[in-house]
Design a protein around this motif. Structure first.
Motif, PDB file in Angstrom:
ATOM      1  N   SER A 116       1.050   1.361   0.611  1.00  7.92           N
ATOM      2  CA  SER A 116       0.825   2.411  -0.365  1.00  7.92           C
ATOM      3  C   SER A 116      -0.477   3.130  -0.033  1.00  7.92           C
ATOM      4  CB  SER A 116       0.737   1.796  -1.763  1.00  7.92           C
ATOM      5  OG  SER A 116       0.547   2.791  -2.732  1.00  7.92           O
ATOM      6  N   ASP A 144       2.124   6.475  -4.524  1.00  7.74           N
ATOM      7  CA  ASP A 144       2.731   6.485  -3.199  1.00  7.74           C
ATOM      8  C   ASP A 144       3.284   5.104  -2.913  1.00  7.74           C
ATOM      9  OD1 ASP A 144       3.093   7.730  -0.414  1.00  7.74           O
ATOM     10  OD2 ASP A 144       2.027   5.875   0.023  1.00  7.74           O
ATOM     11  N   HIS A 194       8.719   7.633   2.274  1.00  4.88           N
ATOM     12  CA  HIS A 194       7.586   7.791   1.353  1.00  4.88           C
ATOM     13  C   HIS A 194       8.117   8.295   0.025  1.00  4.88           C
ATOM     14  CE1 HIS A 194       3.459   7.387   2.913  1.00  4.88           C
ATOM     15  NE2 HIS A 194       3.951   7.676   4.093  1.00  4.88           N
ATOM     16  N   VAL A 221       6.484   9.708  -3.325  1.00  6.85           N
ATOM     17  CA  VAL A 221       5.135  10.195  -3.599  1.00  6.85           C
ATOM     18  C   VAL A 221       5.092  11.105  -4.829  1.00  6.85           C
ATOM     19  CG1 VAL A 221       5.367  12.165  -2.017  1.00  6.85           C
ATOM     20  CG2 VAL A 221       3.101  11.227  -2.481  1.00  6.85           C
TER      21      VAL A 221
END
Length: 134
Positions: A74, A85, A105, A107
């Motif tokens: 992360s 994230d 990812h 996010v």
């Protein structure tokens, strides 16, 4: 939350690809030399990765699973500071001794997904060139 998923086939043995990815300390530089200019441990499970454009990402190791060849981490701050994230990298065996590399990812804020996706594409192209025999 935005999700960015990238996949690439690499003409290299999965064990060789995993050896780079699983190296939490130096893996980013080994994966994309020149794009990532430095990677070092700041704490036992936190690395600081510095990119050629000056971006710095502080990243926490979440999981490292040799059996499934999966690394989860992360981004937790520095000049790259998403509010959330969650990332994973995983290496799968593909035909003829090649590897399928999957990088995801998740996010927030969503706007980061565009820049993150572009950086992932750039890094993957370098990774492919770095890993494949010439």
């Amino acid at each position: 939350m935005a999700s960015v998923q990238k996949e690439i086939i690499i003409d290299a043995d999965p064990a060789e690809v995993w050896a780079v990815i699983s190296d939490f300390t130096d893996g980013p530089v080994r994966m994309a030399p020149g794009f990532v200019t430095d990677s070092r441990l700041d704490e036992p499970d936190v690395r600081i990765a510095t990119f050629a454009d000056g971006t710095i990402a502080r990243e926490r190791l979440i999981a490292l699973d040799d059996q499934s060849r999966r690394l989860a981490y992360s981004v937790i701050g520095d000049t790259m500071a998403p509010t959330h994230d969650n990332a994973s990298m995983q290496v799968f065996a593909h035909s003829d001794g090649r590897s399928r590399f999957v990088w995801i990812h998740d996010v927030q804020p969503d706007e980061l997904a565009i820049a993150m996706g572009a950086a992932m594409d750039y890094g993957l192209n370098i990774f492919k060139q770095t890993m494949e025999p010439r």
